[in-house]
Scaffold this motif. Structure first.
Motif, PDB file in Angstrom:
ATOM      1  N   VAL A   1       0.900  -1.367  -0.219  1.00  0.00           N
ATOM      2  CA  VAL A   1      -0.041   0.290  -0.103  1.00  0.00           C
ATOM      3  C   VAL A   1       1.118   1.244  -0.161  1.00  0.00           C
ATOM      4  CG1 VAL A   1      -1.990   1.644   1.288  1.00  0.00           C
ATOM      5  CG2 VAL A   1      -1.920  -1.114   1.528  1.00  0.00           C
ATOM      6  N   LEU A   2       0.458   2.199  -0.944  1.00  0.00           N
ATOM      7  CA  LEU A   2       1.256   3.484  -1.350  1.00  0.00           C
ATOM      8  C   LEU A   2       0.865   4.873  -0.970  1.00  0.00           C
ATOM      9  CD1 LEU A   2       3.758   2.224  -3.973  1.00  0.00           C
ATOM     10  CD2 LEU A   2       4.214   2.268  -1.960  1.00  0.00           C
ATOM     11  N   ASN A   3       0.918   5.834  -0.463  1.00  0.00           N
ATOM     12  CA  ASN A   3       0.176   7.003  -0.044  1.00  0.00           C
ATOM     13  C   ASN A   3       0.559   8.004  -0.888  1.00  0.00           C
ATOM     14  OD1 ASN A   3      -1.595   5.868   1.136  1.00  0.00           O
ATOM     15  ND2 ASN A   3      -0.872   6.155   3.307  1.00  0.00           N
ATOM     16  N   ARG A   4      -0.202   9.349  -1.547  1.00  0.00           N
ATOM     17  CA  ARG A   4       0.636  10.032  -2.837  1.00  0.00           C
ATOM     18  C   ARG A   4       1.638  11.093  -1.323  1.00  0.00           C
ATOM     19  NH1 ARG A   4      -4.545  14.060  -4.799  1.00  0.00           N
ATOM     20  NH2 ARG A   4      -4.053  13.758  -2.774  1.00  0.00           N
ATOM     21  N   PHE A   5       2.398  11.089  -2.194  1.00  0.00           N
ATOM     22  CA  PHE A   5       3.648  12.186  -1.261  1.00  0.00           C
ATOM     23  C   PHE A   5       3.255  13.383  -1.372  1.00  0.00           C
ATOM     24  CE2 PHE A   5       8.482  13.619  -0.862  1.00  0.00           C
ATOM     25  CZ  PHE A   5       8.249  14.151  -0.314  1.00  0.00           C
ATOM     26  N   GLU A   6       2.350  14.591  -0.381  1.00  0.00           N
ATOM     27  CA  GLU A   6       2.211  15.498  -0.417  1.00  0.00           C
ATOM     28  C   GLU A   6       3.131  16.684  -0.391  1.00  0.00           C
ATOM     29  OE1 GLU A   6      -0.888  15.921  -1.350  1.00  0.00           O
ATOM     30  OE2 GLU A   6      -1.857  14.030  -0.438  1.00  0.00           O
ATOM     31  N   ASP A   7       4.863  16.469  -0.247  1.00  0.00           N
ATOM     32  CA  ASP A   7       5.463  17.363  -0.783  1.00  0.00           C
ATOM     33  C   ASP A   7       6.067  17.259  -2.297  1.00  0.00           C
ATOM     34  OD1 ASP A   7       5.322  19.032   1.113  1.00  0.00           O
ATOM     35  OD2 ASP A   7       6.374  17.132   2.401  1.00  0.00           O
ATOM     36  N   TYR A   8       5.519  15.953  -2.701  1.00  0.00           N
ATOM     37  CA  TYR A   8       7.059  15.433  -3.802  1.00  0.00           C
ATOM     38  C   TYR A   8       6.673  16.937  -5.177  1.00  0.00           C
ATOM     39  CZ  TYR A   8       7.604  12.991  -8.458  1.00  0.00           C
ATOM     40  OH  TYR A   8       7.523  12.981  -9.995  1.00  0.00           O
ATOM     41  N   HIS A   9       7.784  16.526  -5.546  1.00  0.00           N
ATOM     42  CA  HIS A   9       8.966  17.966  -6.296  1.00  0.00           C
ATOM     43  C   HIS A   9       8.160  17.809  -7.668  1.00  0.00           C
ATOM     44  CE1 HIS A   9      10.883  15.506  -8.967  1.00  0.00           C
ATOM     45  NE2 HIS A   9      11.021  14.598  -7.534  1.00  0.00           N
ATOM     46  N   GLY A  10       6.916  16.626  -8.126  1.00  0.00           N
ATOM     47  CA  GLY A  10       6.677  17.184  -9.478  1.00  0.00           C
ATOM     48  C   GLY A  10       4.925  17.226  -9.682  1.00  0.00           C
ATOM     49  N   GLU A  11       4.304  17.032 -10.755  1.00  0.00           N
ATOM     50  CA  GLU A  11       2.872  17.000 -11.190  1.00  0.00           C
ATOM     51  C   GLU A  11       2.384  15.636 -10.108  1.00  0.00           C
ATOM     52  OE1 GLU A  11      -0.476  16.893 -13.810  1.00  0.00           O
ATOM     53  OE2 GLU A  11       1.373  17.256 -14.493  1.00  0.00           O
ATOM     54  N   ALA A  12       1.435  15.935  -8.714  1.00  0.00           N
ATOM     55  CA  ALA A  12       1.471  14.434  -7.589  1.00  0.00           C
ATOM     56  C   ALA A  12      -0.152  14.227  -8.616  1.00  0.00           C
ATOM     57  CB  ALA A  12       0.576  15.524  -6.747  1.00  0.00           C
ATOM     58  N   PRO A  13      -0.320  12.343  -8.334  1.00  0.00           N
ATOM     59  CA  PRO A  13      -1.178  11.625  -8.612  1.00  0.00           C
ATOM     60  C   PRO A  13      -1.906  12.493  -7.878  1.00  0.00           C
ATOM     61  CG  PRO A  13       0.531  10.380  -7.611  1.00  0.00           C
ATOM     62  CD  PRO A  13       1.152  12.198  -6.957  1.00  0.00           C
ATOM     63  N   VAL A  14      -3.048  12.130  -8.450  1.00  0.00           N
ATOM     64  CA  VAL A  14      -4.753  12.387  -8.557  1.00  0.00           C
ATOM     65  C   VAL A  14      -5.097  12.068  -7.631  1.00  0.00           C
ATOM     66  CG1 VAL A  14      -4.439  13.714 -10.523  1.00  0.00           C
ATOM     67  CG2 VAL A  14      -5.772  11.373 -10.817  1.00  0.00           C
ATOM     68  N   TYR A  15      -4.544  10.393  -7.552  1.00  0.00           N
ATOM     69  CA  TYR A  15      -5.463   9.278  -6.233  1.00  0.00           C
ATOM     70  C   TYR A  15      -4.163   9.491  -4.503  1.00  0.00           C
ATOM     71  CZ  TYR A  15      -2.181   6.018  -8.590  1.00  0.00           C
ATOM     72  OH  TYR A  15      -1.416   5.838  -9.104  1.00  0.00           O
ATOM     73  N   ASN A  16      -5.099   9.390  -3.670  1.00  0.00           N
ATOM     74  CA  ASN A  16      -4.674   9.270  -2.580  1.00  0.00           C
ATOM     75  C   ASN A  16      -3.869   7.693  -2.435  1.00  0.00           C
ATOM     76  OD1 ASN A  16      -5.516  11.573  -2.238  1.00  0.00           O
ATOM     77  ND2 ASN A  16      -7.448  11.240  -1.670  1.00  0.00           N
ATOM     78  N   THR A  17      -4.567   7.214  -2.846  1.00  0.00           N
ATOM     79  CA  THR A  17      -3.841   5.422  -2.298  1.00  0.00           C
ATOM     80  C   THR A  17      -3.569   4.719  -3.419  1.00  0.00           C
ATOM     81  OG1 THR A  17      -4.654   5.794  -0.490  1.00  0.00           O
ATOM     82  CG2 THR A  17      -3.871   3.582  -0.802  1.00  0.00           C
ATOM     83  N   LEU A  18      -2.375   3.928  -3.443  1.00  0.00           N
ATOM     84  CA  LEU A  18      -2.290   3.242  -4.888  1.00  0.00           C
ATOM     85  C   LEU A  18      -2.315   2.130  -3.911  1.00  0.00           C
ATOM     86  CD1 LEU A  18      -1.144   1.511  -7.664  1.00  0.00           C
ATOM     87  CD2 LEU A  18       0.805   2.845  -7.523  1.00  0.00           C
ATOM     88  N   GLU A  19      -2.696   0.801  -4.366  1.00  0.00           N
ATOM     89  CA  GLU A  19      -2.914  -0.764  -3.312  1.00  0.00           C
ATOM     90  C   GLU A  19      -2.110  -1.466  -4.428  1.00  0.00           C
ATOM     91  OE1 GLU A  19      -5.542  -2.007  -0.676  1.00  0.00           O
ATOM     92  OE2 GLU A  19      -5.836  -3.778  -1.947  1.00  0.00           O
ATOM     93  N   VAL A  20      -1.376  -2.441  -4.742  1.00  0.00           N
ATOM     94  CA  VAL A  20      -0.646  -3.598  -5.323  1.00  0.00           C
ATOM     95  C   VAL A  20      -0.416  -4.889  -4.501  1.00  0.00           C
ATOM     96  CG1 VAL A  20       1.485  -3.943  -6.641  1.00  0.00           C
ATOM     97  CG2 VAL A  20       0.989  -1.217  -5.949  1.00  0.00           C
ATOM     98  N   ARG A  21      -1.511  -5.563  -5.568  1.00  0.00           N
ATOM     99  CA  ARG A  21      -1.542  -6.873  -4.911  1.00  0.00           C
ATOM    100  C   ARG A  21      -1.035  -8.080  -5.750  1.00  0.00           C
ATOM    101  NH1 ARG A  21      -8.094  -7.127  -5.227  1.00  0.00           N
ATOM    102  NH2 ARG A  21      -7.433  -9.352  -5.235  1.00  0.00           N
ATOM    103  N   VAL A  22      -0.866  -8.830  -4.950  1.00  0.00           N
ATOM    104  CA  VAL A  22      -0.382 -10.576  -5.543  1.00  0.00           C
ATOM    105  C   VAL A  22      -0.989 -11.150  -5.931  1.00  0.00           C
ATOM    106  CG1 VAL A  22       1.120 -12.254  -5.867  1.00  0.00           C
ATOM    107  CG2 VAL A  22       2.048  -9.917  -4.962  1.00  0.00           C
ATOM    108  N   ILE A  23      -1.825 -11.222  -7.182  1.00  0.00           N
ATOM    109  CA  ILE A  23      -2.564 -12.419  -7.584  1.00  0.00           C
ATOM    110  C   ILE A  23      -2.028 -13.277  -8.281  1.00  0.00           C
ATOM    111  CG2 ILE A  23      -5.218 -12.897  -8.771  1.00  0.00           C
ATOM    112  CD1 ILE A  23      -5.590 -10.066  -7.863  1.00  0.00           C
ATOM    113  N   PRO A  24      -1.310 -14.240  -8.077  1.00  0.00           N
ATOM    114  CA  PRO A  24      -0.049 -15.085  -9.199  1.00  0.00           C
ATOM    115  C   PRO A  24      -1.146 -15.801 -10.135  1.00  0.00           C
ATOM    116  CG  PRO A  24      -0.262 -15.737  -6.734  1.00  0.00           C
ATOM    117  CD  PRO A  24      -1.150 -14.544  -6.966  1.00  0.00           C
ATOM    118  N   GLU A  25      -2.343 -16.575 -10.306  1.00  0.00           N
ATOM    119  CA  GLU A  25      -3.175 -17.281 -11.147  1.00  0.00           C
ATOM    120  C   GLU A  25      -3.940 -15.601 -11.766  1.00  0.00           C
ATOM    121  OE1 GLU A  25      -3.796 -19.989 -12.039  1.00  0.00           O
ATOM    122  OE2 GLU A  25      -2.769 -21.085 -10.705  1.00  0.00           O
TER     123      GLU A  25
END
Length: 336
Positions: free
Chosen positions: A29-53
């Protein structure tokens, strides 16, 4: 410093996201870094799931459990294309799947045996049967998306049973021989090995297909304990040195990536000259000759040039695919 030896599990940086949590083989689980030096993502949270099948990934995509699903299998491509709620993205990558041969081990240290094996394999039939229009048959040591490839100038390997039998006879194996193809447990590779088993049976070579989990597979081929093996090499740049040096230079035998244990003085010299030559006609000529030389030595049967296939929900915009296999997700927007 604060994390000490656990720093790798508590990374910090200057990117668009901050790591919130990580559960091994499950999700990150990743959250948006509000002090990012570039253009920040438009969404708050990125969840990366492992689904092998692969099929389960598509089901999650269809039901809205995920917004994006990587590595859509050939069997599921039409399923995504025909769903009006989904969209499909495709791009060639820098990868080539090949069946390598341990050139250091008898009888594969005999070039005629390796050439016979090559002549027995019908590459186009294998790719058509397994990948069903995803990617394309390989015809060179690396794909046409990498500089100076001869892939577009060559035809994929075609079956020549009589030629293969003659080479085996000249090598002293007219009565046949037995070999093992070792692969990891990725289904497409198992299927390809199984088809090649039948191809090689036609010239009197009895094949056993050995399936290992990834770590055991890598340990075996790094230590040179294999006969034949199935693996992909995905370059991390479009420069040919990133394929040819690790896969075919003698200094890289085993753990370096040269799992065929190829040791040829001319190949070594050409690889070094190629990496020391500036881009241009001279470098192109060297690499094209080098590819032909490698194919003549037959340390591998080059099978398949891979393609990245990703599915997404229809409300996702600005997906940027790259041939490296990882993709920029922080520019994504949503069509409401």
């Amino acid at each position: 410093t604060e994390a000490g030896d656990d720093y790798s599990r508590n990374p910090i940086g200057t990117g668009p996201f901050i790591l919130e949590s990580w559960s091994k083989s499950n999700k990150m689980v990743l959250n948006r870094f509000e002090d990012y030096h570039g253009e920040a993502p438009v969404y708050n949270t990125l969840e990366v799931r492992v689904i092998p099948e692969a099929t389960n990934r598509v089901i999650e995509l269809e039901t809205g459990g995920v917004d994006i699903a990587y590595d859509i299998s050939p069997n599921d491509v039409s399923r995504v294309e025909e769903n009006s709620d989904l969209q499909l993205f495709r791009t060639p990558d820098y990868g080539t799947l090949y069946m390598g041969m341990n050139t250091e081990k008898s009888p594969l240290n005999d070039i005629k045996v390796r050439q016979a094996i090559t002549k027995a394999i019908d590459v186009e039939s294998i790719v058509k049967a397994i990948w069903r229009g995803v990617g394309k048959p390989a015809s060179a040591p690396y794909t046409s998306t990498i500089k100076y490839s001869i892939a577009d100038e060559n035809e994929p390997n075609k079956k020549d049973i009589e030629g293969a039998k003659q080479l085996l006879k000249e090598a002293g194996y007219e009565n046949g021989l037995s070999l093992t193809i070792t692969t990891n447990d990725r289904q497409e590779r198992i299927d390809a090995a199984t088809i090649m088993k039948e191809d090689l049976k036609e010239i009197g070579i009895d094949i056993t297909v050995e399936v290992l989990e990834w770590s055991a597979f890598i340990e075996k081929i790094e230590n040179g304990q294999h006969d034949l093996f199935m693996i992909s090499w995905l370059s991390d740049s479009p420069d040919p040195d990133m394929v040819l040096y690790p896969c075919f230079h003698s200094s890289m035998a085993g753990p370096g990536g040269n799992y065929a244990f190829l040791n040829d003085a001319e190949v070594d010299e050409l690889i070094i000259k190629g990496r020391r030559t500036l881009d241009g006609p001279e470098r192109e000529q060297r690499y094209k000759y080098l590819q032909e030389k490698i194919m003549d030595l037959a340390p591998a049967v080059f099978l398949y040039n891979s393609e990245i296939v990703i599915g997404a929900r229809n409300n996702i915009d600005n997906i940027e695919l790259t041939p490296f296999g990882y993709h920029r997700l922080y520019h994504i927007t949503f069509d409401k």
